[in-house]
Design an enzyme around this catalytic site. Structure first.
Site, PDB file in Angstrom:
ATOM      1  N   TYR A 149      62.252 146.251  99.733  1.00 22.69           N
ATOM      2  CA  TYR A 149      63.440 146.328 100.580  1.00 22.69           C
ATOM      3  C   TYR A 149      63.278 147.432 101.622  1.00 22.69           C
ATOM      4  O   TYR A 149      63.559 147.221 102.812  1.00 22.69           O
ATOM      5  CB  TYR A 149      64.687 146.583  99.731  1.00 22.69           C
ATOM      6  N   LYS A 153      63.154 146.822 105.759  1.00 21.89           N
ATOM      7  CA  LYS A 153      64.082 147.445 106.699  1.00 21.89           C
ATOM      8  C   LYS A 153      63.356 148.401 107.658  1.00 21.89           C
ATOM      9  O   LYS A 153      63.770 148.572 108.808  1.00 21.89           O
ATOM     10  CB  LYS A 153      65.189 148.176 105.946  1.00 21.89           C
TER      11      LYS A 153
END
Length: 244
Positions: A149, A153
């Site tokens: 994750y 990002k």
């Protein structure tokens, strides 16, 4: 400060629930003609039932060709919010290639795909535009159990900077917002345990998690003409987390 999107068409991805849904609703309240995109049709049907003026489109943005065709058929937009994303927790040593591919495909590749289609039509229309990509504080700080994750990002932020550079000459502004934990229904499920939340809250000078409205307000500002000289920024909405 009043912000109006009257006579503006805005596309919001991941708009079936959570932050994306609230962004779509507030854009509509500000006068925009909103098109809400989500993979889950039941969420879109619920949104459309409450706000019939919001157009809904159900498509899996993880499918490059299907998403590209669906977005292309929607015509020209004045603004775009890339909110669609997948989140999961997985330690670095146990990260699987399947989950890595899933997050990169939806969180980054789909954003690239949708943005290409929308930006090309903005350029053809010669009216400029604004794009906001929903990133995370996870792009800036390591979070335990968020290896893929965080990586996805971080890629969102990097891609946004290139978009701002290359689309800026066409008067298309591209920015990100980078929220901390936001108390959506999903956020409440993941962070309602006081023991788990305590460590994160201790790092936030304001001493609390964010509310959906605090992200929505920042997104609407960046999309609006009030932010006409803001391009290529990564705006933390984190109560000071990244300042520490």
């Amino acid at each position: 400060m009043e912000i109006s999107f009257k006579n503006k068409r805005v596309l919001v991805t991941g708009a079936g629930q959570g932050i994306g849904r609230s962004i779509a609703i507030e854009l509509w309240r500000a006068g925009a003609q909103v098109v809400a995109v989500s993979r889950t049709k039941s969420h879109l049907d619920s949104l459309h039932h409450e706000y019939p003026a919001i157009q809904i489109v159900s498509v899996d943005l993880g499918n490059w060709d299907a998403a590209r065709k669906a977005i292309d058929q929607l015509g020209h937009f004045d603004a775009l919010v890339n909110n669609a994303a997948v989140g999961l927790t997985e330690d670095f040593l146990t990260t699987t290639p399947e989950n890595f591919d899933l997050l990169m495909n939806v969180n980054v590749k789909a954003m690239l795909n949708v943005s290409q289609v929308v930006a090309k039509k903005m350029i053809d229309a010669k009216k400029g535009g604004a794009i906001v990509n929903i990133s995370s504080q996870a792009s800036k700080a390591a979070l335990w159990g968020h290896a893929t994750y965080c990586a996805s990002k971080g890629a969102v932020d990097a891609l946004t900077r290139v978009m701002a550079l290359e689309l800026g000459p066409h008067n298309i502004r591209v920015n990100t917002v980078n929220p901390t934990v936001i108390m959506t229904e999903m956020g409440k499920l993941g962070w309602s345990d006081p023991a788990k939340a305590a460590g994160m809250l201790a790092k936030i000078p304001l001493g609390r998690f964010g509310e959906v409205s605090e992200v929505v307000n920042a997104v609407l500002f960046l999309l609006s003409d009030k932010a006409s000289m803001i391009n290529g920024v990564e705006l933390p909405i984190d109560g000071g987390f990244l300042a520490c």
